[in-house]
Structure formats: C-alpha cells, structure tokens
Design an enzyme around this catalytic site. Structure first.
Site, PDB file in Angstrom:
ATOM      1  N   GLN A  76       0.854  -1.272   0.039  1.00 19.72           N
ATOM      2  CA  GLN A  76       0.002   0.090   0.089  1.00 19.72           C
ATOM      3  C   GLN A  76       0.947   1.115   0.150  1.00 19.72           C
ATOM      4  O   GLN A  76       0.489   2.366   0.586  1.00 19.72           O
ATOM      5  CB  GLN A  76      -0.992  -0.026   1.128  1.00 19.72           C
ATOM      6  CG  GLN A  76      -2.247  -1.138   0.976  1.00 19.72           C
ATOM      7  CD  GLN A  76      -3.230  -0.670  -0.043  1.00 19.72           C
ATOM      8  OE1 GLN A  76      -3.319   0.547  -0.605  1.00 19.72           O
ATOM      9  NE2 GLN A  76      -3.810  -1.354  -0.721  1.00 19.72           N
ATOM     10  N   SER A  77       1.883   1.170  -0.991  1.00 18.75           N
ATOM     11  CA  SER A  77       2.811   2.381  -0.696  1.00 18.75           C
ATOM     12  C   SER A  77       2.182   3.560  -1.484  1.00 18.75           C
ATOM     13  O   SER A  77       1.798   3.340  -2.548  1.00 18.75           O
ATOM     14  CB  SER A  77       4.098   2.015  -1.566  1.00 18.75           C
ATOM     15  OG  SER A  77       4.653   3.031  -1.988  1.00 18.75           O
ATOM     16  N   ASN A  78       2.404   4.651  -0.706  1.00 16.17           N
ATOM     17  CA  ASN A  78       2.158   5.885  -1.485  1.00 16.17           C
ATOM     18  C   ASN A  78       2.843   6.536  -2.344  1.00 16.17           C
ATOM     19  O   ASN A  78       2.550   7.326  -3.255  1.00 16.17           O
ATOM     20  CB  ASN A  78       1.754   7.261  -0.248  1.00 16.17           C
ATOM     21  CG  ASN A  78       0.572   6.774   0.822  1.00 16.17           C
ATOM     22  OD1 ASN A  78      -0.538   6.450   0.266  1.00 16.17           O
ATOM     23  ND2 ASN A  78       0.881   6.657   2.061  1.00 16.17           N
ATOM     24  N   ALA A  80       4.881   4.587  -4.398  1.00 16.51           N
ATOM     25  CA  ALA A  80       4.329   3.810  -5.591  1.00 16.51           C
ATOM     26  C   ALA A  80       3.488   4.517  -6.608  1.00 16.51           C
ATOM     27  O   ALA A  80       3.793   4.869  -7.508  1.00 16.51           O
ATOM     28  CB  ALA A  80       4.322   2.454  -5.282  1.00 16.51           C
TER      29      ALA A  80
END
Ligand code: PLP
Length: 331
Positions: A76-78, A80
C-alpha cells in the site's frame, strides 16, 4: 551545489495551503497556535509528500536519459502511487516492485487503495513476498527492459536519497515564505518519518530558511529506534554535505513512542487522532503515517512539551487513500 540547480520537473500545486487549526486549539485549550501544512493537497493523483521528492527524482531520471523508472515499496505504498502518476506526466514507463511486508489483512489490502490506483495509472506491478524476492524481480525486469533497448532509472523506497531530499529543502523555503507572510515564526515542525527523506530535507531546509525552528519526526516505520535514528542522521548528513550546509546530529529529533507494534499496523491512538482531527477541523489523516504522527503531535501538546512555543506546525504528508483499506480499524 544549491538545490535550485538540480534538474527538476513540475508535478505539484505549490504552495500547498498553510491553515490554522483554531477549533482544535480551543478544544485542547493549549497555548501555542496550531497550524497544518497541507502537503496532502500537493495535487498529484491524490497528493502527498512524495510529490516534492519526485520533482527532483523524475528530473534526474530525465537527465539520465531514462525511458523507465523503477521503484519499491510495501503493497500500500503512497510513494509507488505517486511515482506511477509522476512517470505518466513526464512520458516515462513505471515499474513498481511491491512487497507483502505488512501483516495486515482485509478485503481491500491486496487490491484496493494504492494498489488499485497503481493499476489505474498504468504502472507495471510486481508483487514480492520478501526483500530477496523483490531484488530478484527488480533484476529480472531491469535486464528485460534494457535488452529491449530501454533505460531504467531506479528510485529507492520512499524516494529517500539525497536527490529526493531536495524536495523537502524546497518545502522549507516555501514554508518560510508562508510563515513570513502570515507574520509568525514557527517554533516546531512535526511530521511522520519513515524512510527519512522528508525529515532530512526539513532539517537541512530549516537550517537554511527557518534557523530557529526545530523539526520533530514521529517514527512510523522502524521498531528498532537506534536503527531509525542512524538512518535518518546519515541521510541528513549526506544531504547537508551535498549542499555544503552544517547540521548537528541533535537537530534530528525522533519520537519513537507512536509506532505501535510495527509499520502499517493500526494503533488505538492513531484511530483517536484520525477521528479527532476529522471531527474538529474536517481534515482527513491516514492510518499508516499521518494518523500516528498526529497522535504524537497531540501527545506533545498534552504533555505540555510545546508550552514554551507560540506556533507549531503539523505537516500533513498525505496517504488518505488508504483510509478505506483500514476501514475495520477506524470507527
Ligand atoms: C512516505 C510517507 C511518509 C514518510 O516520509 P519519509 O520521507 O519516507 O520519511 C509520511 N507520510 C506519508 C503519507 C507517506 O506516504
């Protein structure tokens, strides 16, 4: 070098708003005036702090003649998601290597939130089980792209290197101008700290533009406090060296009490902080970073640690896209 000489592209809506939190202040009955710097409103595909770093990172990728950017993160990387959007804006392909690193389950954790937006933005997604797997996937993709005549520019997780850190040096300059226009000098900047680029940039940038202002990072990532301190200090020093600025180790202040069990795992204080800001100012935080950081900010206010301050600023670093992913832990 000066940060204004580094290659840079346009991605964000600057300056992001600097707003007062008077209702929250009245509710808490605290002495300092409370402000919030809305980097969640940076304008790139739902916004967040990575927009500032990516202006310099995509600038560097273009200067290196890249056709593709590759980066890394948790599922759930912001970072990325912001990288996927930044790549589109500047005509680059985007490869995302996402690792199942967070022990959180829920119907939308694997496919909703940022993962969904990564796909909508057309990024090429590769899911890894652990760090070794991620490294193997990255090597394989790089080889394949280069064999086809492409050139890959690799951005570290969180965009946290000297180049990305320049984004928050620029943020300190922007904030200094806003504070001056509003007629005050901030005593503290408080923000979520994880891969360290935001804190390194703010420490170096405040040394230049807001020399009387202290920076406090709330650790939202690393259970090993000594390791987190070491990594943030190292990056801060590297960035300071790049810009020929002197910083002291004690300018890197980190509060480790608000992480909870681990990165990405909710805490009761996070939930209370998210609800409190939502219900006092109508502003949404996020469960992984700014919610825990705001819990830290509230604890410092309640412990009287800002009682000698006139003005303190919370920097909202974004991430609201993951609120629905953590639905079960928010209400
Ligand atoms: C990445 C991120 C942070 C942490 O910034 P670092 O520069 O990695 O320390 C804080 N908040 C949000 C919402 C983020 O996505």
């Amino acid at each position: 070098m000066s940060f204004t000489e580094a290659p840079r592209v346009a991605l964000g809506h600057w300056p992001t708003p600097l707003e007062r939190m008077d209702r929250l202040r009245a509710e808490l009955g605290c002495r300092p005036r409370l402000w919030i710097k809305r980097d969640d409103c940076s304008g790139l595909a739902t916004g967040g702090n990575k927009t500032r770093k990516l202006e310099f990172l995509i600038g560097a990728a273009q200067a290196a003649g890249a056709t593709t950017v590759m980066t890394f993160g948790a599922l759930q990387s912001n970072h990325a998601r912001q990288t996927a959007a930044a790549a589109v804006r500047h005509g680059l392909a985007c490869e995302l290597i996402l690792t199942r690193r967070v022990r959180y389950t829920g119907p939308s954790f694997e496919a909703g939130g940022n993962v969904l937006l990564d796909a909508v933005l057309g990024a090429s997604l590769h899911i890894a089980e652990d760090a070794d797997h991620a490294a193997r996937l990255a090597r394989g993709r790089k080889r394949a792209i280069e064999a086809a005549g492409g050139r890959v520019y690799t951005i570290p997780a969180g965009g946290s290197n000297v180049t990305g850190g320049l984004g928050y040096v620029a943020a300190a300059e922007e904030l200094a101008a806003q504070c001056e226009a509003a007629g005050f000098h901030p005593d503290y900047l408080v923000h979520a700290s994880s891969s360290g680029g935001t804190q390194a940039g703010l420490v170096v940038g405040s040394t230049i533009y807001l020399p009387a202002t202290r920076v406090l990072g709330i650790n939202t990532y690393e259970p090993d406090a000594a390791l987190q301190e070491h990594q943030v200090r190292q990056l801060t020093q590297a960035l300071a060296d790049e810009l020929s600025i002197k910083v002291r180790a004690d300018q890197v202040r980190i509060d480790h009490r608000h992480l909870g069990e681990d990165y990405g795992l909710p805490t009761a204080a996070m939930r209370a902080a998210v609800q409190r800001l939502a219900r006092s100012e109508g502003i949404l935080l996020d469960p992984v970073y700014s919610g825990k950081a705001f819990a830290g900010f509230l604890s410092w206010l309640q412990e009287g640690r800002f009682d000698d301050c006139e003005n303190v600023i919370f920097i909202h670093t974004g991430g609201t896209v993951t609120l629905p992913v953590y639905a079960a832990d928010l209400v």
